[in-house]
Each structure stands twice: as structure tokens, then as C-alpha cells.
Design a protein around this motif. Structure first.
Motif, PDB file in Angstrom:
ATOM      1  N   SER A 291       0.821  -1.219   0.000  1.00  0.00           N
ATOM      2  CA  SER A 291       0.000   0.000   0.000  1.00  0.00           C
ATOM      3  C   SER A 291       0.854   1.269   0.000  1.00  0.00           C
ATOM      4  CB  SER A 291      -0.931   0.000   1.218  1.00  0.00           C
ATOM      5  OG  SER A 291      -0.188   0.155   2.416  1.00  0.00           O
ATOM      6  N   THR A 292       2.066   1.179   0.518  1.00  0.00           N
ATOM      7  CA  THR A 292       2.944   2.362   0.550  1.00  0.00           C
ATOM      8  C   THR A 292       3.682   2.556  -0.768  1.00  0.00           C
ATOM      9  OG1 THR A 292       4.850   1.135   1.417  1.00  0.00           O
ATOM     10  CG2 THR A 292       3.282   2.051   3.018  1.00  0.00           C
ATOM     11  N   GLY A 293       3.832   1.485  -1.558  1.00  0.00           N
ATOM     12  CA  GLY A 293       4.526   1.575  -2.834  1.00  0.00           C
ATOM     13  C   GLY A 293       6.018   1.783  -2.724  1.00  0.00           C
ATOM     14  N   GLN A 294       6.609   1.572  -1.553  1.00  0.00           N
ATOM     15  CA  GLN A 294       8.040   1.813  -1.390  1.00  0.00           C
ATOM     16  C   GLN A 294       8.870   0.667  -1.922  1.00  0.00           C
ATOM     17  OE1 GLN A 294       7.442   1.502   3.171  1.00  0.00           O
ATOM     18  NE2 GLN A 294       9.604   1.044   2.883  1.00  0.00           N
ATOM     19  N   ASP A 295      10.133   0.966  -2.246  1.00  0.00           N
ATOM     20  CA  ASP A 295      11.065  -0.040  -2.730  1.00  0.00           C
ATOM     21  C   ASP A 295      11.498  -0.908  -1.556  1.00  0.00           C
ATOM     22  OD1 ASP A 295      12.939  -1.542  -4.050  1.00  0.00           O
ATOM     23  OD2 ASP A 295      14.459   0.051  -4.130  1.00  0.00           O
ATOM     24  N   THR A 296      11.291  -2.202  -1.673  1.00  0.00           N
ATOM     25  CA  THR A 296      11.602  -3.114  -0.571  1.00  0.00           C
ATOM     26  C   THR A 296      12.843  -3.964  -0.838  1.00  0.00           C
ATOM     27  OG1 THR A 296      10.166  -4.849  -1.502  1.00  0.00           O
ATOM     28  CG2 THR A 296       9.163  -3.261   0.026  1.00  0.00           C
ATOM     29  N   SER A 297      13.522  -3.736  -1.936  1.00  0.00           N
ATOM     30  CA  SER A 297      14.632  -4.617  -2.310  1.00  0.00           C
ATOM     31  C   SER A 297      15.842  -4.476  -1.407  1.00  0.00           C
ATOM     32  CB  SER A 297      15.042  -4.357  -3.763  1.00  0.00           C
ATOM     33  OG  SER A 297      15.474  -3.004  -3.918  1.00  0.00           O
ATOM     34  N   SER A 298      15.968  -3.358  -0.729  1.00  0.00           N
ATOM     35  CA  SER A 298      17.155  -3.141   0.101  1.00  0.00           C
ATOM     36  C   SER A 298      16.792  -2.708   1.522  1.00  0.00           C
ATOM     37  CB  SER A 298      18.062  -2.091  -0.551  1.00  0.00           C
ATOM     38  OG  SER A 298      17.370  -0.859  -0.708  1.00  0.00           O
ATOM     39  N   MET A 299      15.639  -3.104   1.999  1.00  0.00           N
ATOM     40  CA  MET A 299      15.230  -2.735   3.356  1.00  0.00           C
ATOM     41  C   MET A 299      16.109  -3.434   4.391  1.00  0.00           C
ATOM     42  SD  MET A 299      11.050  -2.844   3.199  1.00  0.00           S
ATOM     43  CE  MET A 299      10.864  -2.104   4.827  1.00  0.00           C
TER      44      MET A 299
END
Length: 431
Positions: A291-299
Motif C-alpha cells: 500500500s505504501t509503494g516503497q522499494d523493498t529490495s534493500s530494506m
């Protein structure tokens, strides 16, 4: 750690007199005496009768000389010994010594305070606004009391991870509000649903025709004294462990696959029968991140933990809306992240410190919501904080146990919730 008496040569072990050498090893006293006289063990008296038959008077001067010699040997052994073996409470692990150097005594300098401030800064760098656990609970109790919540009229509903290291914070909550109703799940996910919430709320005291609840929700994370995310040294377990393990596993899946793939039923990665709570945690976390649309590849783990707090808070407020009637009950919500800032080695004396970073705090009284900032609540004085933190010496623990035993002897005359708080206090100091 050896006692002071051991340094001066006599240790009772199994009823046999032992002489402690500067190496820290113990040898039979008879052999040690013979060695000091330059003879052999055989030259020592072979029986109590022989020793009595040939008594030797020792002059005060010779006794003083022996004591001085023993003191000199102890001083030399302390200078040559490894820090960890002999420094006792002055040893606080590599981070402490990197900060201020070996041999600095915290009781006579300000370095101890600066060391603790550096540990707090390590946490605040990742979680601005984090408070020490006891400071957090003091402010929370003080703030909630202004809205009428106390141990006699309120039940706490706690939602944390299943990890045993979250227990210190739960104990503090129990001390304030009595035994809490637990809805814990892996990673702090809420798995009990509306029915579970209804069960907990039905246990609330009733005062003035109203029930009162305080909902606490905290995912957790370890950030050790060196600042490493997720790292925690657990007691009697070699090597480093991880906290939160469930969120660390979730982070790996999120970074590799992304939230959309995790939400796709065709690519189910977790069996909901074998791992129901992890499957639920992944679903709620992936739903929020999508829902936030943030990039999660490097969290990193800190980012995933903060996202878990937001997702859990959203679910909590949704369930409260379904389960609570604000016209018949008052309630408060306290959410945030529990942070374990432990030493890099559980076996050394580097202190294990607990923090809480509050995120949401508000009360709903008579249907009206009032938000408050715990940072703006007056903190405890140093004396109050010392009392909250509890006794640290053996003598103080004994006094505390006696005090809590007396309180529990009077427990039958206490209101129910207060009686629960006294019992949980005894459990804390008695273990």
C-alpha cells in the motif's frame, strides 16, 4: 569471580583448606605451606596430633610480615592478570573499553556516564525519541493516570512477539496494571482477532459502570552495544542470536520477492498450516508495504521493524473499532518498538539495556480521542528512576524480597488488580 578473601590466600572448598596461588589455581593448604618452607609435602605434619604436639608460636611481627607479603603478591597478580579474570565489575566488554580504555573506574570518573550515553546514542541513531524502558513506563503510567486509567479499574492487553526476551517490558506493564491479557504472535502480529480481544476486554474491572482497557503493541528488535542490527547474545548459548528472528525471516523474503509476489496465492511461499503465524505476519506486512509503494529490495531490519509497527498498529485500530463500544468503555492505545541494546557477549559484565521507542499514544474517554506525546511528559527524577530500575546489589535484592513478601502478606486486603501487581513484583525480584 573470586572474593577478596580468595586473593588473600584461603579458600574453603568442600571442607578442605585450600591456598589460592596468584595463578588462580587452588592447591591443598598443607602442600602450599610445605612449598613456602622450602620442604616437601611429606615434611608437613601428617596428623592433627602431630601438629598439636609441636606447636609453634608466631610473633606479631612475623604475622604482619606475612600479611604484607601476601598483599604484595596479590597486587602483583592483579597487575599481571588478564582484565576479565580480575577486574570483576570493572570489566564491561570491548565496547566499554574502546570508549574509555582499560582500568578506568566508573565510580571515580564521569566515563561511566559517558559510556551509557554512547549506548543510548547507538539506539537513538536508529530510533529517534527512544526512551529507557523504566523511563517509558513511568511516563506512560503518569500520562494515563490523567485520563483515569489505573491498576484498580483497567486491564492491559499486550501484543508483543513470542520471544522470551520481551518479558522485561511485559513485567513492567504488569506491575502497573496487574496481570495483562496476552495476544502475542510471532513478530508481534495480532492473531487472536475480534473474539480474542472480546475475551480480554470481558476480564476488565468495572468502575462507575465502565470498563477500561489499555492496548500495548510492540514489535521488537535487537541492536547490540556495537550497533549491529538484529544481533543479540543469549545466555548460555554460544555465538550470536537474532531478534526479531521472525522479522529477520520476513525481511529476507520481502527483499528477495517483493510484497506483490508474497501476496499472490499462486506463488505461496509459506504453508499456512505448518506456519500459520509467520504466514499471517508476512501477509499483513506485505499488504502494508504494497500500500505504501516503497522499494523493498534493500530494506534493513530497522526499516522492516518500523513497517511491522505501522502494520500492527493499523490492524490493532481496526480490531478495536470492531470490538470496543466507546460509549460503554474508555480505552488507550500505546504502540512503538521495543529495543534490546545488549552487550556483545552475555557472559561479560557489559550491561544489557532495554529501550522503547513510542510511536502512537492516545486515550479515548467518553468517545473523545486525545493524543499525547510521551516525550512531553515529565521524566522521573534520578531517585525515582533508581527505584523503578530495582535493586542491583545482593543486599538490596534481599531487602526488596523482604519488602515484596510483606506486601504479598497483605495482598488479601488489596483490590484484585493491585494484588496482581504485587505478585508480579515478587516474581521479578525473587528470581
Amino acid at each position: 569471580r573470586r572474593s577478596v578473601g580468595a586473593h588473600f590466600g584461603v579458600v574453603a572448598r568442600g571442607g578442605v583448606g585450600m591456598a589460592a596461588l596468584s595463578t588462580g589455581r587452588a592447591v591443598p593448604a598443607r602442600r602450599a605451606r610445605a612449598a613456602r618452607r622450602g620442604g616437601s609435602p611429606a615434611a608437613a605434619p601428617q596428623s592433627r596430633a602431630a601438629a598439636v604436639a609441636a606447636p609453634k608460636a608466631v610473633s606479631t611481627g612475623k604475622l604482619l610480615e606475612k600479611l604484607q607479603l601476601a598483599a604484595q603478591e596479590v597486587a602483583e597478580s592483579l597487575e599481571q592478570a588478564p582484565t576479565r579474570s580480575y577486574r570483576g565489575s570493572d570489566y564491561h566488554g570491548p565496547v566499554y573499553h574502546a570508549h574509555q580504555g582499560n582500568g578506568t573506574r566508573r565510580h571515580s570518573t564521569g566515563e561511566w556516564r559517558r559510556y551509557l550515553e554512547s549506548r543510548a546514542a547507538t539506539v537513538e541513531a536508529q530510533f529517534p525519541g527512544a526512551l529507557g524502558q523504566d523511563d517509558f513506563m513511568f511516563r506512560t503510567e503518569l500520562a494515563l493516570s490523567q485520563f483515569g486509567f489505573n491498576s484498580d479499574n483497567t486491564i492491559a492487553l499486550t501484543n508483543m512477539c513470542r520471544d522470551e526476551i520481551v518479558a522485561p517490558l511485559k513485567l513492567r506493564i504488569d506491575e502497573v496494571f496487574g496481570y495483562s491479557f496476552s495476544s502475542d504472535g510471532l513478530g508481534g502480529v495480532i492473531s487472536c482477532g475480534v473474539t480474542g480481544f472480546g475475551a480480554g476486554m470481558s476480564h476488565s474491572p468495572i468502575e462507575g459502570g465502565k470498563e477500561r482497557y489499555v492496548f500495548f503493541a510492540f514489535p521488537h528488535i535487537a541492536i547490540d552495544s556495537a550497533g549491529v542490527q538484529g544481533a543479540i547474545s543469549r545466555p548460555f548459548r554460544p555465538g550470536m542470536s537474532c531478534a526479531c528472528g521472525a522479522l529477520a525471516a520476513a525481511r529476507g523474503l520481502i527483499c528477495e520477492h517483493g510484497p506483490k509476489k508474497l501476496l499472490d496465492p499462486a506463488t505461496r511461499l509459506i504453508d499456512p498450516f505448518l506456519d500459520p503465524e509467520l504466514a499471517l505476519l508476512m501477509n499483513r506486512l506485505a499488504t502494508y508495504l504494497d500500500s505504501t509503494g516503497q522499494d523493498t529490495s534493500s530494506m534493513d531490519l530497522v526499516a522492516v521493524t518500523k513497517a511491522a509497527e505501522a502494520a500492527i498498529r493499523k490492524d490493532l485500530e481496526m480490531l478495536i473499532g470492531k470490538a470496543v463500544d466507546p460509549q460503554k468503555a474508555d480505552y488507550a492505545v500505546i504502540t512503538g518498538v521495543q529495543i534490546h541494546n545488549w552487550g556483545t557477549d552475555f557472559e561479560d559484565d557489559e550491561p544489557n539495556m532495554e529501550f522503547v521507542c513510542p510511536v502512537a499514544s492516545y486515550a479515548v474517554v467518553d468517545g473523545k480521542r486525545t493524543d499525547f506525546d510521551l516525550q512531553g511528559v515529565s521524566p522521573p527524577t534520578p531517585r525515582q528512576l533508581a527505584v523503578l530500575a530495582g535493586p542491583t546489589s545482593d543486599a538490596a535484592r534481599k531487602l526488596a524480597r523482604r519488602g515484596t513478601e510483606r506486601r504479598c502478606a497483605r495482598a488479601t486486603r488489596m483490590p484484585g488488580a493491585t494484588r496482581h501487581a504485587a505478585a508480579s513484583s515478587t516474581a521479578q525480584y525473587g528470581t
